[in-house]
Scaffold this motif. Structure first.
Motif, PDB file in Angstrom:
ATOM      1  N   MET A 188      54.771  26.726  47.281  1.00  0.00           N
ATOM      2  CA  MET A 188      54.697  26.445  45.827  1.00  0.00           C
ATOM      3  C   MET A 188      53.298  26.782  45.304  1.00  0.00           C
ATOM      4  N   LYS A 189      53.254  27.743  44.398  1.00  0.00           N
ATOM      5  CA  LYS A 189      51.962  28.168  43.867  1.00  0.00           C
ATOM      6  C   LYS A 189      51.425  27.192  42.830  1.00  0.00           C
ATOM      7  N   ILE A 190      50.106  27.204  42.706  1.00  0.00           N
ATOM      8  CA  ILE A 190      49.472  26.358  41.701  1.00  0.00           C
ATOM      9  C   ILE A 190      49.334  27.158  40.402  1.00  0.00           C
ATOM     10  N   GLY A 191      49.966  26.675  39.346  1.00  0.00           N
ATOM     11  CA  GLY A 191      49.882  27.373  38.061  1.00  0.00           C
ATOM     12  C   GLY A 191      48.557  27.084  37.377  1.00  0.00           C
ATOM     13  N   VAL A 192      47.817  28.144  37.083  1.00  0.00           N
ATOM     14  CA  VAL A 192      46.488  27.975  36.496  1.00  0.00           C
ATOM     15  C   VAL A 192      46.428  28.576  35.094  1.00  0.00           C
ATOM     16  N   PHE A 193      45.826  27.828  34.198  1.00  0.00           N
ATOM     17  CA  PHE A 193      45.664  28.309  32.813  1.00  0.00           C
ATOM     18  C   PHE A 193      44.196  28.098  32.416  1.00  0.00           C
ATOM     19  N   VAL A 194      43.654  29.035  31.666  1.00  0.00           N
ATOM     20  CA  VAL A 194      42.238  28.953  31.302  1.00  0.00           C
ATOM     21  C   VAL A 194      42.060  28.885  29.786  1.00  0.00           C
ATOM     22  N   VAL A 195      41.200  27.977  29.339  1.00  0.00           N
ATOM     23  CA  VAL A 195      40.854  27.923  27.915  1.00  0.00           C
ATOM     24  C   VAL A 195      39.344  28.109  27.798  1.00  0.00           C
ATOM     25  N   ASP A 196      38.945  29.201  27.172  1.00  0.00           N
ATOM     26  CA  ASP A 196      37.523  29.473  26.991  1.00  0.00           C
ATOM     27  C   ASP A 196      37.407  30.458  25.837  1.00  0.00           C
ATOM     28  N   ASP A 197      36.409  30.281  25.021  1.00  0.00           N
ATOM     29  CA  ASP A 197      36.317  31.162  23.855  1.00  0.00           C
ATOM     30  C   ASP A 197      35.634  32.490  24.173  1.00  0.00           C
ATOM     31  N   HIS A 198      35.163  32.642  25.417  1.00  0.00           N
ATOM     32  CA  HIS A 198      34.515  33.900  25.752  1.00  0.00           C
ATOM     33  C   HIS A 198      35.381  34.747  26.655  1.00  0.00           C
ATOM     34  N   TYR A 199      35.734  35.894  26.114  1.00  0.00           N
ATOM     35  CA  TYR A 199      36.641  36.766  26.830  1.00  0.00           C
ATOM     36  C   TYR A 199      36.092  37.161  28.189  1.00  0.00           C
ATOM     37  N   MET A 200      34.782  37.396  28.243  1.00  0.00           N
ATOM     38  CA  MET A 200      34.184  37.811  29.514  1.00  0.00           C
ATOM     39  C   MET A 200      34.324  36.747  30.596  1.00  0.00           C
ATOM     40  N   VAL A 201      34.262  35.495  30.167  1.00  0.00           N
ATOM     41  CA  VAL A 201      34.404  34.414  31.142  1.00  0.00           C
ATOM     42  C   VAL A 201      35.834  34.346  31.654  1.00  0.00           C
ATOM     43  N   ILE A 202      36.779  34.470  30.743  1.00  0.00           N
ATOM     44  CA  ILE A 202      38.182  34.468  31.143  1.00  0.00           C
ATOM     45  C   ILE A 202      38.441  35.594  32.142  1.00  0.00           C
ATOM     46  N   GLU A 203      37.949  36.765  31.780  1.00  0.00           N
ATOM     47  CA  GLU A 203      38.130  37.929  32.635  1.00  0.00           C
ATOM     48  C   GLU A 203      37.470  37.695  33.994  1.00  0.00           C
ATOM     49  N   GLY A 204      36.315  37.056  33.961  1.00  0.00           N
ATOM     50  CA  GLY A 204      35.616  36.760  35.206  1.00  0.00           C
ATOM     51  C   GLY A 204      36.424  35.845  36.099  1.00  0.00           C
ATOM     52  N   ILE A 205      36.978  34.801  35.530  1.00  0.00           N
ATOM     53  CA  ILE A 205      37.779  33.865  36.320  1.00  0.00           C
ATOM     54  C   ILE A 205      39.031  34.562  36.854  1.00  0.00           C
ATOM     55  N   ARG A 206      39.662  35.337  35.977  1.00  0.00           N
ATOM     56  CA  ARG A 206      40.879  36.043  36.389  1.00  0.00           C
ATOM     57  C   ARG A 206      40.579  36.959  37.574  1.00  0.00           C
ATOM     58  N   SER A 207      39.451  37.655  37.431  1.00  0.00           N
ATOM     59  CA  SER A 207      39.068  38.581  38.488  1.00  0.00           C
ATOM     60  C   SER A 207      38.774  37.847  39.797  1.00  0.00           C
ATOM     61  N   LEU A 208      38.112  36.700  39.672  1.00  0.00           N
ATOM     62  CA  LEU A 208      37.785  35.925  40.875  1.00  0.00           C
ATOM     63  C   LEU A 208      39.049  35.423  41.570  1.00  0.00           C
ATOM     64  N   LEU A 209      40.038  35.072  40.764  1.00  0.00           N
ATOM     65  CA  LEU A 209      41.203  34.400  41.343  1.00  0.00           C
ATOM     66  C   LEU A 209      42.396  35.319  41.600  1.00  0.00           C
ATOM     67  N   GLN A 210      42.281  36.590  41.188  1.00  0.00           N
ATOM     68  CA  GLN A 210      43.479  37.426  41.174  1.00  0.00           C
ATOM     69  C   GLN A 210      44.092  37.675  42.549  1.00  0.00           C
ATOM     70  N   ASN A 211      43.281  37.611  43.568  1.00  0.00           N
ATOM     71  CA  ASN A 211      43.851  37.882  44.895  1.00  0.00           C
ATOM     72  C   ASN A 211      44.252  36.624  45.663  1.00  0.00           C
ATOM     73  N   GLU A 212      44.125  35.508  44.987  1.00  0.00           N
ATOM     74  CA  GLU A 212      44.514  34.255  45.636  1.00  0.00           C
ATOM     75  C   GLU A 212      46.037  34.095  45.579  1.00  0.00           C
ATOM     76  N   LYS A 213      46.658  34.130  46.761  1.00  0.00           N
ATOM     77  CA  LYS A 213      48.122  34.093  46.777  1.00  0.00           C
ATOM     78  C   LYS A 213      48.671  32.706  46.495  1.00  0.00           C
ATOM     79  N   THR A 214      47.809  31.700  46.642  1.00  0.00           N
ATOM     80  CA  THR A 214      48.296  30.341  46.398  1.00  0.00           C
ATOM     81  C   THR A 214      48.274  29.982  44.913  1.00  0.00           C
ATOM     82  N   LEU A 215      47.697  30.880  44.125  1.00  0.00           N
ATOM     83  CA  LEU A 215      47.595  30.582  42.696  1.00  0.00           C
ATOM     84  C   LEU A 215      48.534  31.457  41.872  1.00  0.00           C
TER      85      LEU A 215
END
Lengths: 204, 204
Positions: A1-28
């Motif tokens: 069962m994967k962990i559903g993650v949602f991000v709220v941040d007003d800076h697009y670069m930060v969102i993109e950064g988090i997405r990039s950091l987490l994109q290869n995590e299969k548990t997420l």
DNA sequence: TAAAAAATCATCTTTTTTAATGATTACGTC
DNA sequence: GACGTAATCATTAAAAAAGATGATTTTTTA
């Protein structure tokens, strides 16, 4: 069962950064993002993530308020506070309003993963830096009374004692008393230092 | 010929965000990143990027100072200011110190690319939001002189006029004069309001 | 180099803040 | 119901800041 993650941040670069950091995590499971409180709440009407990474500074309302609302509407969602600041007052406020953890934006991927997994399990998580700052001997700043805070805010707005006394319907000597205890509690020598410290600590 | 890009920002997530945004751009060459001014300068001793994306808030020194240094040492490098704040004072300061452009952290990939390409060609670039804010009637906050800034800092630290006069080797009336112009420029009624505004605007 | 801006100093008055002490009332907690 | 804390008010005096005006000397910059 994967962990559903949602991000709220007003800076697009930060969102993109988090997405990039987490994109290869299969548990997420990356469920998406919002850049303001409103669209976050809209999203939650349709989907329910397990964990929300929530910036404390949002354009339409503070992350603290949003956190409170989200927890009221969806108690099962774990909120992880996210900010550039490492300030006890804000962190404490965030936790008091239902956040389960708090990480800074310079967190590493590992820290972030640990935080997400922890709060998803219902465990409290603070990043190392946050912990260190919370460990510091608590200066008396947290112990400001309601009335003192009111006075502090008015001082910061530039009101004189006379004006404050009028506004709060109390006498000038009383305003002075509050003023003096504020100086003591913030360990400030005068008004300038008081406002300076209070602002930096997030009390104003 | 690819454009060499280097990023200086103290938040890992932001760096990762920018990297992720730009990674598929074939015209760019990602040269690396630094999380503080010192390691940025070390990097520049070995390599010379074409464009540096530089956060204005760094742990060891302000991006404004770093920008100045970089431009002195390596005039050919184009500096692109980067921050979460949209404040005339900071932007103007950054540009005065050699930055060729300025984008906010909520910029889109397209904006960012346009900015990088522009400044690499030696053209000035402001993001739309920045332009809008610069168009607003300029409050006098930008015009703080070096001396006024020194005085402001000491006021914020809680020093009295007498103490400031001693510290700066000037007379008390002079300190008073600076103090008064600070009040005017910040449109503040008194010290409390001055420090409050100055802190929020990042001048302290 | 001339003009503009910044930095300096002076005097005098009024307002505001800070300090030092003391005291009463209200309120919540154990 | 006792106790501690918060909130209230008072008096007096000293220190500091703010307001009003004016003027000279450096620096910057156009």
């Amino acid at each position: 069962m994967k962990i559903g993650v949602f991000v709220v941040d007003d800076h697009y670069m930060v969102i993109e950064g988090i997405r990039s950091l987490l994109q290869n995590e299969k548990t997420l499971d990356w469920m998406g993002h919002a850049t303001n409180a409103e669209s976050c709440l809209s999203f939650l009407k349709l989907y329910e993530p397990d964990v929300i990474l929530m910036d404390v500074n949002l354009p339409d309302k503070s992350g603290i308020d949003l956190c409170k609302e989200v927890k009221q509407l969806y108690p099962a969602i774990a909120v992880l506070g996210l900010s550039t600041f490492n300030q006890q007052a804000i962190i404490k406020n965030m936790m008091d309003n239902g956040a389960l953890g708090y990480v800074l934006k310079n967190a590493t991927k590992e820290e972030l993963m640990e935080a997400i997994i922890s709060v998803q399990k219902g465990k409290v998580y603070y990043s190392l830096e946050v912990l260190n700052s919370l460990r510091k001997p608590t200066p008396n700043q947290l112990l400001i009374t309601r009335r003192e805070k009111e006075v502090l805010l008015l001082i910061a707005e530039g009101l004189t004692n006379a004006e404050i006394s009028e506004k709060l319907f109390i006498s000038i000597p009383t305003v002075n008393t509050h003023r003096k205890s504020l100086l003591e509690k913030f360990e400030a020598k005068n008004t300038a230092m008081l406002i300076s410290k209070a602002t930096k600590l997030g009390s104003v």
